[in-house]
Scaffold this motif. Sequence first.
Motif, PDB file in Angstrom:
ATOM      1  N   ILE A  55       0.844  -1.198   0.000  1.00  0.00           N
ATOM      2  CA  ILE A  55       0.000   0.000   0.000  1.00  0.00           C
ATOM      3  C   ILE A  55       0.880   1.250   0.000  1.00  0.00           C
ATOM      4  N   ILE A  56       0.444   2.250  -0.760  1.00  0.00           N
ATOM      5  CA  ILE A  56       1.186   3.514  -0.834  1.00  0.00           C
ATOM      6  C   ILE A  56       0.195   4.667  -0.930  1.00  0.00           C
ATOM      7  N   SER A  57       0.663   5.857  -0.602  1.00  0.00           N
ATOM      8  CA  SER A  57      -0.178   7.060  -0.710  1.00  0.00           C
ATOM      9  C   SER A  57       0.666   8.208  -1.257  1.00  0.00           C
ATOM     10  N   GLU A  58      -0.002   9.273  -1.606  1.00  0.00           N
ATOM     11  CA  GLU A  58       0.701  10.465  -2.100  1.00  0.00           C
ATOM     12  C   GLU A  58       1.681  10.990  -1.047  1.00  0.00           C
ATOM     13  N   LYS A  59       1.269  11.017   0.213  1.00  0.00           N
ATOM     14  CA  LYS A  59       2.134  11.517   1.290  1.00  0.00           C
ATOM     15  C   LYS A  59       3.369  10.639   1.461  1.00  0.00           C
ATOM     16  N   LEU A  60       3.230   9.335   1.340  1.00  0.00           N
ATOM     17  CA  LEU A  60       4.376   8.442   1.462  1.00  0.00           C
ATOM     18  C   LEU A  60       5.341   8.673   0.299  1.00  0.00           C
ATOM     19  N   ILE A  61       4.818   8.874  -0.889  1.00  0.00           N
ATOM     20  CA  ILE A  61       5.667   9.178  -2.054  1.00  0.00           C
ATOM     21  C   ILE A  61       6.408  10.495  -1.819  1.00  0.00           C
ATOM     22  N   GLU A  62       5.705  11.510  -1.332  1.00  0.00           N
ATOM     23  CA  GLU A  62       6.324  12.807  -1.039  1.00  0.00           C
ATOM     24  C   GLU A  62       7.418  12.668   0.013  1.00  0.00           C
ATOM     25  N   GLU A  63       7.157  11.893   1.039  1.00  0.00           N
ATOM     26  CA  GLU A  63       8.149  11.664   2.098  1.00  0.00           C
ATOM     27  C   GLU A  63       9.399  11.008   1.531  1.00  0.00           C
ATOM     28  N   PHE A  64       9.233   9.991   0.700  1.00  0.00           N
ATOM     29  CA  PHE A  64      10.380   9.319   0.091  1.00  0.00           C
ATOM     30  C   PHE A  64      11.179  10.308  -0.753  1.00  0.00           C
ATOM     31  N   GLN A  65      10.499  11.077  -1.587  1.00  0.00           N
ATOM     32  CA  GLN A  65      11.176  12.035  -2.461  1.00  0.00           C
ATOM     33  C   GLN A  65      11.935  13.097  -1.661  1.00  0.00           C
ATOM     34  N   LYS A  66      11.417  13.466  -0.508  1.00  0.00           N
ATOM     35  CA  LYS A  66      12.103  14.418   0.365  1.00  0.00           C
ATOM     36  C   LYS A  66      13.340  13.787   1.002  1.00  0.00           C
ATOM     37  N   VAL A  67      13.180  12.596   1.548  1.00  0.00           N
ATOM     38  CA  VAL A  67      14.264  11.940   2.284  1.00  0.00           C
ATOM     39  C   VAL A  67      15.453  11.612   1.381  1.00  0.00           C
ATOM     40  N   ILE A  68      15.212  11.237   0.147  1.00  0.00           N
ATOM     41  CA  ILE A  68      16.341  10.876  -0.730  1.00  0.00           C
ATOM     42  C   ILE A  68      17.215  12.080  -1.087  1.00  0.00           C
ATOM     43  N   THR A  69      16.749  13.295  -0.796  1.00  0.00           N
ATOM     44  CA  THR A  69      17.563  14.483  -1.070  1.00  0.00           C
ATOM     45  C   THR A  69      18.524  14.805   0.071  1.00  0.00           C
ATOM     46  N   TYR A  70      18.413  14.135   1.217  1.00  0.00           N
ATOM     47  CA  TYR A  70      19.286  14.415   2.356  1.00  0.00           C
ATOM     48  C   TYR A  70      20.738  14.090   1.996  1.00  0.00           C
ATOM     49  N   LYS A  71      21.621  15.004   2.316  1.00  0.00           N
ATOM     50  CA  LYS A  71      23.044  14.840   1.982  1.00  0.00           C
ATOM     51  C   LYS A  71      23.655  13.588   2.620  1.00  0.00           C
ATOM     52  N   LYS A  72      23.176  13.228   3.794  1.00  0.00           N
ATOM     53  CA  LYS A  72      23.764  12.077   4.496  1.00  0.00           C
ATOM     54  C   LYS A  72      23.638  10.771   3.702  1.00  0.00           C
ATOM     55  N   PHE A  73      22.731  10.732   2.736  1.00  0.00           N
ATOM     56  CA  PHE A  73      22.547   9.510   1.940  1.00  0.00           C
ATOM     57  C   PHE A  73      23.354   9.489   0.640  1.00  0.00           C
ATOM     58  N   ARG A  74      23.995  10.604   0.273  1.00  0.00           N
ATOM     59  CA  ARG A  74      24.732  10.677  -0.996  1.00  0.00           C
ATOM     60  C   ARG A  74      25.813   9.604  -1.103  1.00  0.00           C
ATOM     61  N   LYS A  75      26.426   9.230   0.018  1.00  0.00           N
ATOM     62  CA  LYS A  75      27.488   8.221  -0.041  1.00  0.00           C
ATOM     63  C   LYS A  75      26.943   6.816  -0.293  1.00  0.00           C
ATOM     64  N   TYR A  76      25.619   6.636  -0.147  1.00  0.00           N
ATOM     65  CA  TYR A  76      25.015   5.320  -0.335  1.00  0.00           C
ATOM     66  C   TYR A  76      24.321   5.147  -1.680  1.00  0.00           C
ATOM     67  N   PHE A  77      23.691   6.213  -2.164  1.00  0.00           N
ATOM     68  CA  PHE A  77      22.953   6.115  -3.431  1.00  0.00           C
ATOM     69  C   PHE A  77      22.734   7.511  -4.011  1.00  0.00           C
ATOM     70  N   SER A  78      22.558   7.545  -5.316  1.00  0.00           N
ATOM     71  CA  SER A  78      22.252   8.813  -5.981  1.00  0.00           C
ATOM     72  C   SER A  78      20.733   9.022  -5.980  1.00  0.00           C
ATOM     73  N   LYS A  79      20.319  10.271  -6.113  1.00  0.00           N
ATOM     74  CA  LYS A  79      18.887  10.566  -6.182  1.00  0.00           C
ATOM     75  C   LYS A  79      18.266   9.879  -7.390  1.00  0.00           C
ATOM     76  N   SER A  80      18.989   9.849  -8.510  1.00  0.00           N
ATOM     77  CA  SER A  80      18.422   9.221  -9.718  1.00  0.00           C
ATOM     78  C   SER A  80      18.241   7.718  -9.517  1.00  0.00           C
ATOM     79  N   ARG A  81      19.195   7.066  -8.851  1.00  0.00           N
ATOM     80  CA  ARG A  81      19.048   5.626  -8.566  1.00  0.00           C
ATOM     81  C   ARG A  81      17.855   5.394  -7.633  1.00  0.00           C
ATOM     82  N   ALA A  82      17.710   6.246  -6.631  1.00  0.00           N
ATOM     83  CA  ALA A  82      16.605   6.107  -5.683  1.00  0.00           C
ATOM     84  C   ALA A  82      15.264   6.307  -6.377  1.00  0.00           C
TER      85      ALA A  82
END
Length: 141
Positions: A40-67
């Motif tokens: 199950i997914i919702s618009e808010k969950l999609i928005e949350e994911f899109q926001k979180v993948i922009t955090y700098k702390k994750f750049r060493k693990y994955f790119s935004k485009s890969r995410a």
Amino acid sequence: MARNEPVRIILDTNWYISFLITGRPVQMEEILIDKSIELIISEKLIEEFQKVITYKKFRKYFSKSRARKYFRYIILRCTFTDVKSSVLLCRDPKDNYLLSLAKDSSAHFLVTGDGDLKDLKHFENTIICTFPDFLNKYMKK
């Protein structure tokens, strides 16, 4: 839950991110191919994911485009729920959208690593648990 009814689960954003960080999405693939599970997914969950993948702390693990590519693949298998409820139960108000989604989707499981949600254990007919707990309660059957 009826015998032929799919198990309806919501994965919190923290688990999608965890699968990206570990680079081992095998368990996610198991869920995606298992026809007895409805993700199950919702618009808010999609928005949350899109926001979180922009955090700098994750750049060493994955790119935004890969995410984004990974998440687009997952969304194809998900059931979208339009959330109408407004649940105000969680200690952390920003997590209430997941409880609203659980209510409106009649989810059986809310899978999270968030302590504020896990402490609830249940919400209406939804079991709140970690991913390993979900695997032990459902996937091992």
